[in-house]
Enzyme design. Structure first.
Site, PDB file in Angstrom:
ATOM      1  N   HIS A  14     -22.575  47.271 -92.161  1.00 19.13           N
ATOM      2  CA  HIS A  14     -22.887  47.476 -93.587  1.00 19.13           C
ATOM      3  C   HIS A  14     -23.693  46.318 -94.173  1.00 19.13           C
ATOM      4  O   HIS A  14     -23.511  45.946 -95.332  1.00 19.13           O
ATOM      5  CB  HIS A  14     -21.604  47.697 -94.393  1.00 19.13           C
ATOM      6  CG  HIS A  14     -21.016  49.055 -94.208  1.00 19.13           C
ATOM      7  ND1 HIS A  14     -19.984  49.528 -94.982  1.00 19.13           N
ATOM      8  CD2 HIS A  14     -21.317  50.058 -93.330  1.00 19.13           C
ATOM      9  CE1 HIS A  14     -19.673  50.760 -94.596  1.00 19.13           C
ATOM     10  NE2 HIS A  14     -20.467  51.092 -93.595  1.00 19.13           N
ATOM     11  N   ASP A  45     -19.334  57.690 -83.604  1.00 25.90           N
ATOM     12  CA  ASP A  45     -19.678  56.842 -84.739  1.00 25.90           C
ATOM     13  C   ASP A  45     -19.744  55.401 -84.248  1.00 25.90           C
ATOM     14  O   ASP A  45     -18.774  54.898 -83.675  1.00 25.90           O
ATOM     15  CB  ASP A  45     -18.602  56.981 -85.820  1.00 25.90           C
ATOM     16  CG  ASP A  45     -19.010  56.353 -87.147  1.00 25.90           C
ATOM     17  OD1 ASP A  45     -20.101  55.770 -87.211  1.00 25.90           O
ATOM     18  OD2 ASP A  45     -18.226  56.453 -88.109  1.00 25.90           O
ATOM     19  N   ASP A  96     -24.380  51.836 -87.487  1.00 26.99           N
ATOM     20  CA  ASP A  96     -23.531  52.708 -88.308  1.00 26.99           C
ATOM     21  C   ASP A  96     -24.397  53.537 -89.241  1.00 26.99           C
ATOM     22  O   ASP A  96     -24.644  53.114 -90.370  1.00 26.99           O
ATOM     23  CB  ASP A  96     -22.539  51.850 -89.107  1.00 26.99           C
ATOM     24  CG  ASP A  96     -21.553  52.674 -89.903  1.00 26.99           C
ATOM     25  OD1 ASP A  96     -21.394  53.877 -89.606  1.00 26.99           O
ATOM     26  OD2 ASP A  96     -20.952  52.115 -90.837  1.00 26.99           O
ATOM     27  N   GLU A 124     -20.978  60.674 -95.312  1.00 24.48           N
ATOM     28  CA  GLU A 124     -19.752  60.191 -94.678  1.00 24.48           C
ATOM     29  C   GLU A 124     -19.306  58.893 -95.318  1.00 24.48           C
ATOM     30  O   GLU A 124     -18.103  58.662 -95.519  1.00 24.48           O
ATOM     31  CB  GLU A 124     -19.993  59.993 -93.172  1.00 24.48           C
ATOM     32  CG  GLU A 124     -18.745  59.686 -92.357  1.00 24.48           C
ATOM     33  CD  GLU A 124     -18.551  58.191 -92.093  1.00 24.48           C
ATOM     34  OE1 GLU A 124     -17.660  57.851 -91.304  1.00 24.48           O
ATOM     35  OE2 GLU A 124     -19.292  57.378 -92.695  1.00 24.48           O
ATOM     36  N   GLU A 125     -20.278  58.048 -95.642  1.00 18.77           N
ATOM     37  CA  GLU A 125     -19.960  56.744 -96.209  1.00 18.77           C
ATOM     38  C   GLU A 125     -19.321  56.853 -97.602  1.00 18.77           C
ATOM     39  O   GLU A 125     -18.732  55.899 -98.092  1.00 18.77           O
ATOM     40  CB  GLU A 125     -21.220  55.875 -96.289  1.00 18.77           C
ATOM     41  CG  GLU A 125     -21.852  55.561 -94.940  1.00 18.77           C
ATOM     42  CD  GLU A 125     -21.046  54.591 -94.105  1.00 18.77           C
ATOM     43  OE1 GLU A 125     -19.972  54.159 -94.558  1.00 18.77           O
ATOM     44  OE2 GLU A 125     -21.490  54.257 -92.989  1.00 18.77           O
TER      45      GLU A 125
END
Length: 282
Positions: free
Chosen positions: A253, A187, A124, A158-159
């Site tokens: 993450h 993604d 990611d 984006e995050e």
């Protein structure tokens, strides 16, 4: 992909010199314009190792606003510049245009390049960034002459809430918005434990080349909304959107979202899926 925008139902279900030179193996230019090329793991995985090395040099992450993110942009830009693209860094975004094609019918392909502070962000979304980069290099090495203009994008922030893609679209006039015929987003494309590809589909035909190719590879598909990544920014402006992801994983993450977290066969299939989609729509 931002954590807060992902439906929980989805939880189950990319040596610097060589990279810049581009190593995608394709047929002759004339043949390649008729049939899309096929890439291998050796064409795609070096981009992911490149991003991992950047993270390793910069505190273990490539988050927006950090040296790791800025170096990621510069590394991708160098590959594109060496392969004949017209590139520009626009705020937090990197935009690359392939010369030619009807700019009033532009096909855009994009992925977010930023990660999170907790880790290097290789699935990611180094994986999606590498897929888009491998697709762009395949276009260049094939000397593709598409009917539609081709524009590739690597989004920043984006995050933080689709900041980069929203900012890009905010800069465009209504007429320029209408000139974007379709947008393809990818993604998290490197892990597929559930076996199915999740495809953005609004029944406007944009997703058909993705379905067609995945069917030839005996892969199941699950329809999903555009929400959760940069495709939503385009959908909000009335632009046809498709794309895909391969689902979340245990390192989402986290510090373990490293290049070792990627499955090369899945990443390669994702790259070939996007290449076939671009050839089918362009």
């Amino acid at each position: 992909m931002p954590r807060m925008s992902i439906p929980r139902v989805l939880l189950t279900v990319a040596a610097a010199g060589a990279l810049v030179a581009g190593t995608v193996a394709v047929a002759s230019a004339g043949e390649a314009n008729k049939e899309p090329p096929t890439v291998t793991a050796s064409d795609v995985m070096p981009y992911l190792h490149m991003l991992q090395q950047i993270a390793d040099r910069n505190g273990g992450n490539r988050a927006d606003g950090t040296p790791g993110y800025r170096q990621s942009v510069e590394a991708v830009k160098q590959v594109l510049d060496a392969n004949g693209f017209h590139t520009r860094v626009q705020g937090v975004n990197l935009i690359a245009d392939w010369p030619g094609g009807d700019e009033k019918r532009t096909l855009m392909v994009g992925a977010h390049l930023d990660g999170v502070p907790e880790g290097p962000g290789i699935n990611d979304n180094g994986s999606g960034s590498a897929v888009v980069l491998a697709t762009a290099v395949a276009v260049a090495r094939s000397h593709l002459k598409p009917k539609r203009h081709l524009r590739f994008a690597w989004w920043g922030a984006e995050e933080k809430g689709l900041v980069g893609s929203k900012a890009y679209l905010d800069r465009l006039s209504p007429v320029q918005i209408k000139h974007i015929a379709a947008y393809l987003n990818v993604d998290m494309a490197g892990i597929n434990d559930a076996g199915s590809y999740m495809v953005i589909d609004f029944e406007d035909g944009t997703a058909q080349p993705i379905y067609d190719y995945l069917k030839t590879q005996n892969r199941n598909t699950i329809d999903i909304p555009a929400g959760g990544s940069d495709g939503q920014s385009f959908r909000d402006r009335g632009i046809p959107v498709s794309g895909f992801n391969t689902g979340l994983d245990d390192c989402y993450h986290r510090a373990c979202d490293r290049v070792e977290n990627i499955k090369p066969d899945v990443e390669t299939l994702s790259a070939n899926t996007m290449i076939h989609a671009v050839w089918g729509l362009a």
